[in-house]
Write a protein that holds these residues in place. Sequence first.
Motif, short mmCIF file in Angstrom:
data_model
loop_
_atom_site.label_atom_id
_atom_site.label_comp_id
_atom_site.label_asym_id
_atom_site.label_seq_id
_atom_site.Cartn_x
_atom_site.Cartn_y
_atom_site.Cartn_z
N SER A 1 61.65 -15.78 -6.88
CA SER A 1 62.55 -16.46 -5.93
C SER A 1 62.40 -17.97 -6.05
O SER A 1 61.39 -18.48 -6.54
CB SER A 1 62.27 -16.02 -4.50
OG SER A 1 60.93 -16.30 -4.14
N LEU A 2 63.43 -18.67 -5.60
CA LEU A 2 63.45 -20.13 -5.57
C LEU A 2 64.45 -20.54 -4.51
O LEU A 2 65.29 -19.74 -4.09
CB LEU A 2 63.82 -20.68 -6.95
CG LEU A 2 65.05 -20.04 -7.60
CD1 LEU A 2 66.28 -20.90 -7.45
CD2 LEU A 2 64.74 -19.75 -9.07
N SER A 3 64.37 -21.78 -4.05
CA SER A 3 65.26 -22.17 -2.94
C SER A 3 65.38 -23.68 -2.82
O SER A 3 64.49 -24.44 -3.22
CB SER A 3 64.78 -21.59 -1.61
OG SER A 3 63.50 -22.07 -1.26
N SER A 4 66.51 -24.08 -2.25
CA SER A 4 66.71 -25.42 -1.71
C SER A 4 66.66 -25.29 -0.20
O SER A 4 66.33 -24.22 0.33
CB SER A 4 68.07 -25.97 -2.15
OG SER A 4 69.11 -25.18 -1.58
N ASN A 5 67.00 -26.34 0.52
CA ASN A 5 67.03 -26.24 1.98
C ASN A 5 68.18 -25.35 2.45
O ASN A 5 68.15 -24.85 3.57
CB ASN A 5 67.18 -27.63 2.60
CG ASN A 5 67.04 -27.60 4.10
OD1 ASN A 5 66.11 -26.98 4.64
ND2 ASN A 5 67.94 -28.26 4.81
N THR A 6 69.18 -25.13 1.61
CA THR A 6 70.37 -24.39 2.00
C THR A 6 70.37 -22.95 1.50
O THR A 6 70.71 -22.03 2.23
CB THR A 6 71.62 -25.09 1.43
OG1 THR A 6 71.63 -26.44 1.88
CG2 THR A 6 72.89 -24.39 1.88
N ARG A 7 69.94 -22.74 0.26
CA ARG A 7 70.16 -21.47 -0.42
C ARG A 7 68.86 -20.91 -1.00
O ARG A 7 68.07 -21.65 -1.58
CB ARG A 7 71.19 -21.68 -1.53
CG ARG A 7 71.53 -20.49 -2.36
CD ARG A 7 72.63 -20.82 -3.36
NE ARG A 7 73.97 -20.79 -2.77
CZ ARG A 7 75.09 -20.91 -3.46
NH1 ARG A 7 75.06 -21.08 -4.77
NH2 ARG A 7 76.26 -20.86 -2.85
N ALA A 8 68.63 -19.60 -0.80
CA ALA A 8 67.52 -18.89 -1.45
C ALA A 8 68.09 -17.97 -2.51
O ALA A 8 69.09 -17.26 -2.27
CB ALA A 8 66.74 -18.09 -0.43
N ILE A 9 67.48 -17.96 -3.69
CA ILE A 9 67.94 -17.18 -4.84
C ILE A 9 66.82 -16.24 -5.26
O ILE A 9 65.66 -16.65 -5.39
CB ILE A 9 68.34 -18.10 -5.99
CG1 ILE A 9 69.48 -19.03 -5.54
CG2 ILE A 9 68.76 -17.30 -7.22
CD1 ILE A 9 69.85 -20.09 -6.56
N PHE A 10 67.17 -14.96 -5.50
CA PHE A 10 66.20 -13.94 -5.88
C PHE A 10 66.54 -13.45 -7.28
O PHE A 10 67.69 -13.07 -7.56
CB PHE A 10 66.22 -12.80 -4.86
CG PHE A 10 66.06 -13.29 -3.45
CD1 PHE A 10 64.83 -13.72 -2.99
CD2 PHE A 10 67.15 -13.37 -2.61
CE1 PHE A 10 64.69 -14.21 -1.70
CE2 PHE A 10 67.02 -13.86 -1.32
CZ PHE A 10 65.78 -14.28 -0.87
N VAL A 11 65.55 -13.47 -8.17
CA VAL A 11 65.82 -13.27 -9.59
C VAL A 11 65.05 -12.07 -10.13
O VAL A 11 63.87 -11.87 -9.86
CB VAL A 11 65.47 -14.53 -10.40
CG1 VAL A 11 66.37 -15.68 -10.00
CG2 VAL A 11 64.03 -14.94 -10.23
#
Length: 625
Positions: A426-436
């Motif tokens: 996983s990785l993220s900005s303040n707005t969006r979380a992405i799961f890989v």
Amino acid sequence: MATSYPRRTTTGGVWKVTDVAKNLLTKGTWRGSSIPGGRGIFAGGESPTLQGAEYITISTTGNAADFGELSVGRTRQACVSSNTRAVWGGGSDPTLYNVIDYFTIASTGNAADFGDMTQTMQVAAEGSNSIRGLIMGGSNPGRQIEIDYITMATTGNALDFGDLSAVRGNSGGTSSPTRAFAGAGAAPGMTASVDMVEFAALGTAIDFGDLTQARNNPSKGIVSSSTIGVWGGGRTPTLQNTIDYITMASLGDGADFGDLTDARAYVSGFSNMTRGGFAGGYDPSASNIIDYITIASTGNATDFGDLGDAAAYGGGCSNAHGGIEAYDPRLVPVGSGRALYACGMTPSKVANIDFWDIATLGNAVDFGDAESARAFCSSAASYTRAIIAGGDTPAILNDIDSFEIQSTGNAADFANLSVARSSLGSLSSNTRAIFVGGSAPAVSNVVDYITIASVGDAADFGNLTDSTSRMPGISSPTRGIRAGGLSHVNTIDYHAIASTGDFADFGDLSAARCCMGSTGSSTRGVFYGGQEPAEMNTIEYITIASAGNATDFGDLTGTRTDLPHSAMSNATRGMCVGGTTPGNPLNLIEYITIASTGDSVDFGDLTSGRYGSAATSDFHGGLQV
């Protein structure tokens, strides 16, 4: 040039001296706000029962204008607000409601559905800061002791916060950035007492002190600066024009502030950092008066203007009250942050969440629990909210949990992944979380994402360059990186977080491996440990903005694998946590200084040794602007 702030959530970035000065002089007025003087909104009430909402600009004077309508006409509701949202909870017509509505303050229009309170309720007290809104006590129809809370930036049903010190209804509330207060009311006889809770800690209120007199139905809606909380009017049982205030940072009794222009009860409150006011009320019929005070100086209220509809038993909100802080950059340290380490194997699966302050060496302490015991899940975070996704129990999960970082307590259900899987990155900005990637149970190249502030299922983002699992993710505010994975690959992929699409090749690790941990800043990503298949103590790094191969950083204090697949750091310090050596779950917390190179150093211990856990923080590389 980089963005110029002020900003509530961090002091990172480039500040203009003019913005710093403006922020201080206005005591937190937001730069670039579409409503620089603050907006007060008044809705509901009875004259007879009202559904409409009206608004004013707090820094001016004049009559209120039409804003829109609540979802249903009602009176005696609680009102909380952030700098973007005004929220109305409960009320009656005379049927009791558990409805929660919200308005977007900067626009006009009708209210939208937010969720439901834990029970039907009226005449409750209220308090809010930028993160949480509290609805305290009330009647349904007996006096109640419970406190509900909502997260202001999302929608969803209210949750249990704790209890007041005693049952209380017909009271009013106020708040600072850290504290909420319920004052006066019926318990069941009239009381002068003020209860206080800390927003960040779920639990029971404590006695703060007393107002100058016992009364029912003081002002509804938060009237405060960041230091002074104010209540106006009420009845004893005769109608009162009294205005009381407290100094919110220290326990103690209230003091006389001055008088309203007219004795009345159940007025609607509003405020910005400098000015507070009271609209409508009962005197003994519905009133359309709007008064105002200057919060920093005691004295009698002055005429502001009139409501369009005379209203008693309504409610007021504003987008600049004292609970909604703006930070002075000289007072908030850059590089602080809270670390969170969740779930994993001990060797049995656990739901535990640990936390600690990254800036201060020491052991982790208990935060609360995830919704279920699981392992090989992943995590992401904004400044305020942490996410736990996927994992196995041993059934492979599509569950997404969330919890608010600045409090402690158990996680709540958020939504679901697009595909159930474990061992995902996983990785993220303040707005969006992405799961890989991940395993479902076969290895996957799926990438999906959520908007952290809005409850909802994950949506398709794109694909990795290969199908894999057990690989970590790191991020800058704009770019996300995934590295390694099964079956022992050396691949590093990347993609822009704000867009969607397939990941592209970034470079290579020094060796093919999986089960690494990760940490990093906004400029540098760091990968540590893992196996190839032997366990490793290697630490290496990349520069996120430029594609290329990883470079040696240093070594862990020992070899380990099954490390958390998401980043935990602040602006200066990266954490290397947990994992396993054969048959030995580790409780180690170690750290590195991200901007330099060198071996990891002992930090402290987890509450228990475990591996296959999720890890994140409230100032990782994706948040460091």
